[in-house]
Design a protein around this motif. Structure first.
Motif, PDB file in Angstrom:
ATOM      1  N   LEU A  88       4.104  -2.791   6.748  1.00 45.51           N
ATOM      2  CA  LEU A  88       3.521  -1.546   6.246  1.00 45.51           C
ATOM      3  C   LEU A  88       4.446  -0.806   5.284  1.00 45.51           C
ATOM      4  O   LEU A  88       3.983  -0.140   4.355  1.00 45.51           O
ATOM      5  CB  LEU A  88       3.151  -0.636   7.425  1.00 45.51           C
ATOM      6  CG  LEU A  88       2.080   0.415   7.135  1.00 45.51           C
ATOM      7  CD1 LEU A  88       0.741  -0.241   6.849  1.00 45.51           C
ATOM      8  CD2 LEU A  88       1.952   1.393   8.289  1.00 45.51           C
ATOM      9  N   GLU A  89       5.758  -0.935   5.477  1.00 46.82           N
ATOM     10  CA  GLU A  89       6.688  -0.231   4.591  1.00 46.82           C
ATOM     11  C   GLU A  89       6.644  -0.765   3.158  1.00 46.82           C
ATOM     12  O   GLU A  89       7.153  -0.133   2.232  1.00 46.82           O
ATOM     13  CB  GLU A  89       8.117  -0.305   5.130  1.00 46.82           C
ATOM     14  CG  GLU A  89       8.688  -1.693   5.270  1.00 46.82           C
ATOM     15  CD  GLU A  89       8.505  -2.282   6.654  1.00 46.82           C
ATOM     16  OE1 GLU A  89       9.360  -3.085   7.077  1.00 46.82           O
ATOM     17  OE2 GLU A  89       7.490  -1.950   7.322  1.00 46.82           O
ATOM     18  N   HIS A  90       6.017  -1.935   2.951  1.00 48.86           N
ATOM     19  CA  HIS A  90       5.899  -2.523   1.615  1.00 48.86           C
ATOM     20  C   HIS A  90       4.580  -2.156   0.924  1.00 48.86           C
ATOM     21  O   HIS A  90       4.371  -2.544  -0.220  1.00 48.86           O
ATOM     22  CB  HIS A  90       5.982  -4.051   1.698  1.00 48.86           C
ATOM     23  CG  HIS A  90       7.258  -4.557   2.292  1.00 48.86           C
ATOM     24  ND1 HIS A  90       8.390  -4.798   1.546  1.00 48.86           N
ATOM     25  CD2 HIS A  90       7.582  -4.858   3.580  1.00 48.86           C
ATOM     26  CE1 HIS A  90       9.355  -5.245   2.339  1.00 48.86           C
ATOM     27  NE2 HIS A  90       8.895  -5.287   3.580  1.00 48.86           N
ATOM     28  N   VAL A  91       3.713  -1.435   1.601  1.00 44.86           N
ATOM     29  CA  VAL A  91       2.344  -1.229   1.123  1.00 44.86           C
ATOM     30  C   VAL A  91       2.212   0.127   0.429  1.00 44.86           C
ATOM     31  O   VAL A  91       2.506   1.168   1.016  1.00 44.86           O
ATOM     32  CB  VAL A  91       1.348  -1.318   2.300  1.00 44.86           C
ATOM     33  CG1 VAL A  91      -0.064  -1.027   1.827  1.00 44.86           C
ATOM     34  CG2 VAL A  91       1.422  -2.704   2.943  1.00 44.86           C
ATOM     35  N   HIS A  92       1.733   0.116  -0.816  1.00 41.26           N
ATOM     36  CA  HIS A  92       1.501   1.368  -1.556  1.00 41.26           C
ATOM     37  C   HIS A  92       0.219   2.049  -1.104  1.00 41.26           C
ATOM     38  O   HIS A  92       0.196   3.264  -0.921  1.00 41.26           O
ATOM     39  CB  HIS A  92       1.430   1.077  -3.062  1.00 41.26           C
ATOM     40  CG  HIS A  92       2.752   0.733  -3.675  1.00 41.26           C
ATOM     41  ND1 HIS A  92       3.570   1.674  -4.261  1.00 41.26           N
ATOM     42  CD2 HIS A  92       3.415  -0.450  -3.777  1.00 41.26           C
ATOM     43  CE1 HIS A  92       4.673   1.083  -4.704  1.00 41.26           C
ATOM     44  NE2 HIS A  92       4.598  -0.205  -4.426  1.00 41.26           N
ATOM     45  N   ASP A  93      -0.848   1.286  -0.947  1.00 46.00           N
ATOM     46  CA  ASP A  93      -2.152   1.840  -0.582  1.00 46.00           C
ATOM     47  C   ASP A  93      -2.385   1.637   0.910  1.00 46.00           C
ATOM     48  O   ASP A  93      -3.017   0.663   1.328  1.00 46.00           O
ATOM     49  CB  ASP A  93      -3.250   1.169  -1.414  1.00 46.00           C
ATOM     50  CG  ASP A  93      -4.642   1.711  -1.113  1.00 46.00           C
ATOM     51  OD1 ASP A  93      -4.753   2.717  -0.370  1.00 46.00           O
ATOM     52  OD2 ASP A  93      -5.622   1.122  -1.617  1.00 46.00           O
ATOM     53  N   ILE A  94      -1.876   2.565   1.716  1.00 40.51           N
ATOM     54  CA  ILE A  94      -1.969   2.420   3.171  1.00 40.51           C
ATOM     55  C   ILE A  94      -3.415   2.398   3.628  1.00 40.51           C
ATOM     56  O   ILE A  94      -3.822   1.553   4.434  1.00 40.51           O
ATOM     57  CB  ILE A  94      -1.210   3.561   3.878  1.00 40.51           C
ATOM     58  CG1 ILE A  94       0.277   3.539   3.495  1.00 40.51           C
ATOM     59  CG2 ILE A  94      -1.371   3.464   5.387  1.00 40.51           C
ATOM     60  CD1 ILE A  94       1.019   2.331   3.956  1.00 40.51           C
ATOM     61  N   ARG A  95      -4.204   3.341   3.139  1.00 39.89           N
ATOM     62  CA  ARG A  95      -5.601   3.429   3.566  1.00 39.89           C
ATOM     63  C   ARG A  95      -6.364   2.164   3.187  1.00 39.89           C
ATOM     64  O   ARG A  95      -7.129   1.615   3.989  1.00 39.89           O
ATOM     65  CB  ARG A  95      -6.280   4.650   2.959  1.00 39.89           C
ATOM     66  CG  ARG A  95      -7.741   4.814   3.398  1.00 39.89           C
ATOM     67  CD  ARG A  95      -8.304   6.133   2.935  1.00 39.89           C
ATOM     68  NE  ARG A  95      -8.237   6.243   1.485  1.00 39.89           N
ATOM     69  CZ  ARG A  95      -8.133   7.394   0.830  1.00 39.89           C
ATOM     70  NH1 ARG A  95      -8.051   8.528   1.500  1.00 39.89           N
ATOM     71  NH2 ARG A  95      -8.114   7.413  -0.490  1.00 39.89           N
TER      72      ARG A  95
END
Length: 271
Positions: A88-95
């Motif tokens: 998750l720490e690599h993800v720009h678009d969390i939603r």
């Protein structure tokens, strides 16, 4: 190869402890947890962007159902369990990411996520010298409230949330921050050599740096009774945050994640 060597991580799989016959792991790396799920009799799939890791998983574990992206999975395939550890720490678009996982979940399925905890005690003290800020592709860190807010606008709800860490991880985190600060101060006066980047498709190596071997040795010794990790976990300030998510039958309308719980890490200013 990772620090797990050539053994499947049955301990991690058992700790996750989710039911169901079909498993999807996002970012399995060298595949140790995926291999443990396979050994437990589950039907397994993985999404791994690194071609060297995909090749290693096939060679080491005989797993051929790992693809480069979610879109490469069969369109109607859904899973009882979805795992994303240190992703998750690599993800720009969390939603968007959580929404895509929700779409792949069976109605009674669960998603297990483990990622860096924004409320961890180390960055509250050392700021941008927290080791999690070193990687330029680490872009998002949640708190428990942030995970709840992101889940709510993604068609999911939190079934359980907690924080945990390896034995002595917080003291080691402070030591690493001090080391990095001193290295940065030294490098400002003595510029280091520019090393060639490692190709993404480079072979997965069995060699581990000495510092990493020492740290893992400390972790193994600390398991015998080191109490600080348990105390810090109970306070919600441990290094990683873990959540179990399920589908929300009454999801919130789409909108911005309120409260600023996800923080873009600032870049360090070298001495």
């Amino acid at each position: 190869m990772s620090a797990s060597g050539d053994q499947a991580r049955a301990d991690v799989w058992q700790t996750i402890g989710l039911a169901g016959s079909t498993v999807l792991e996002i970012g399995p790396g060298a595949g140790h947890v995926l291999a443990a799920a396979k050994n437990a009799g589950r039907q397994i799939w993985g999404v791994e962007t690194n071609p060297a890791h995909r090749a290693y998983i096939t060679q080491a574990w005989g797993i051929t159902t790992v693809v480069p992206a979610l879109s490469n999975l069969p369109p109607d395939l859904k899973f009882d369990t979805i795992i994303a550890v240190n992703v998750l720490e690599h993800v720009h678009d969390i939603r968007g990411f959580l929404h895509d996982l929700c779409a792949r979940l069976t109605p009674t399925g669960s998603i297990f996520i483990s990622t860096s905890n924004a409320a961890c005690i180390v960055p509250q003290v050392v700021g941008t010298w927290w080791s999690m800020f070193k990687e330029v592709d680490h872009v998002a860190f949640p708190t428990a409230a942030g995970m709840s807010a992101a889940a709510a606008v993604s068609g999911l709800t939190i079934n359980r949330v907690w924080t945990s860490e390896l034995p002595l991880e917080t003291p080691i985190g402070f030591v690493v921050a001090i080391r990095d600060y001193l290295r940065s101060a030294y490098s400002a006066k003595h510029p280091p050599r520019v090393e060639a980047p490692v190709p993404q498709d480079a072979k997965v190596s069995d060699h581990q740096p000495l510092s990493r071997r020492i740290v893992h040795r400390i972790y193994r010794v600390g398991k015998r009774g080191e109490p600080s990790s348990r105390l810090i976990g109970r306070l919600g300030r441990a290094a990683s945050i873990k959540v179990v998510l399920t589908q929300n039958v009454d999801p919130m309308p789409a909108g911005p994640i309120q409260g600023g719980y996800y923080m873009q890490p600032p870049r360090r200013q070298h001495a």
